[in-house]
Scaffold this active site. Sequence first.
Site, PDB file in Angstrom:
ATOM      1  CG  ASP A  33     -18.227  14.065 -14.598  1.00  0.00           C
ATOM      2  OD1 ASP A  33     -18.188  12.858 -14.896  1.00  0.00           O
ATOM      3  OD2 ASP A  33     -17.481  14.585 -13.751  1.00  0.00           O
ATOM      4  CE1 TYR A  38     -14.401  16.064  -9.003  1.00  0.00           C
ATOM      5  CE2 TYR A  38     -16.252  16.265 -10.500  1.00  0.00           C
ATOM      6  CZ  TYR A  38     -14.991  15.791 -10.218  1.00  0.00           C
ATOM      7  OH  TYR A  38     -14.333  15.062 -11.156  1.00  0.00           O
ATOM      8  CE  LYS A  68     -16.133  11.634 -12.094  1.00  0.00           C
ATOM      9  NZ  LYS A  68     -16.512  13.035 -11.885  1.00  0.00           N
ATOM     10  CG  HIS A 101     -13.406  10.384  -7.969  1.00  0.00           C
ATOM     11  ND1 HIS A 101     -14.110  11.435  -7.438  1.00  0.00           N
ATOM     12  CD2 HIS A 101     -12.608  10.935  -8.911  1.00  0.00           C
ATOM     13  CE1 HIS A 101     -13.765  12.564  -8.042  1.00  0.00           C
ATOM     14  NE2 HIS A 101     -12.844  12.280  -8.943  1.00  0.00           N
TER      15      HIS A 101
END
Length: 295
Positions: A33, A38, A68, A101
Amino acid sequence: MYSCVQLPPPFVTIKPTLDLTVEAIKLGYRHFDTAAQYGSECALGEAIAQALQLGLISSRKDLFITSKLWCSDNHPHLVLPALQKSLQSLKLDYLDLYLIHWPLSAKKWDIPYSEECLVPFDLKGVWAAMEECHKLGLTKSIGVSNFSPKKLENLLSFATIPPSVNQVEMNIAWQQKNLREYCKAKGITVTAYSPLGAKGTKWDINRVLDHELTKQIAQAHGKTAAQVCLRWLFEQGVTFIPKSYNKDRLKQNIEIFDWSLTKDDHEKINQVKQDRMFKNGPAAFPLPDLFDGET
Ligand code: A2P
């Protein structure tokens, strides 16, 4: 059932993430994921390439990759370019799952957000663009993250392709009973983020791994507190994405499939005081109605 790992926390450097991911694949993890926000997509892409080269997996199809759409790309015309950029970073032709997200649209990339930075979220337009990404074969399924039942209800009222997943905060201290019931009725899979209470992050309030009850149950089973928390999620029938930057803990977190919790364990866990982690911390979004009253 895929074993999952979340890749992990924002703004990490590439090398540890790459090494950790290759290690996770060796241990048997298959679902990774990530998210544009990120900063871990490039490292994951590199790790997938290495795993193929090393023969740890025989094909890209052996993995399940989620990414996302970040809030600043949460505008209809930016969805396709954002997904293309994620695919480029991941060096992949397609994702298995692409998620919105947050149910928020922002003018700029950075967090924390102030209210002035947020703009009205055109969910209908954004979802149409998500559906287009699916039709183009760039993602096998589409879904959302951090959506309340109310927001899902709105989405389902116009979606041609319903969301397959809602990824939300879920752990023993925030069990999401209402939301899970709603998602079950609508055929939406729930994925639990922060399954260990995001220990060590700015949101961590030590209510999950350090909870007296998890420690007691762990001792009775000869397991660790983390294994108890993950086994509980497994027995709830949700998918979950624990993060770890440590090889031993990665191994520990996958060793949860050959034992079970007792009825009594479940009854006790049901009584744990409930409190959402994500309203704490400096990067929590400044919107009182973000979760539509589920505090
Ligand atoms: P580390 O990376 O040092 O292993 P969450 O998945 O809920 O966001 O929590 C992630 C945090 O939990 C990370 O700080 C991670 O630290 C820690 N963690 C992951 N697995 C374990 C484990 N088995 N025991 C203790 N802490 C763990």
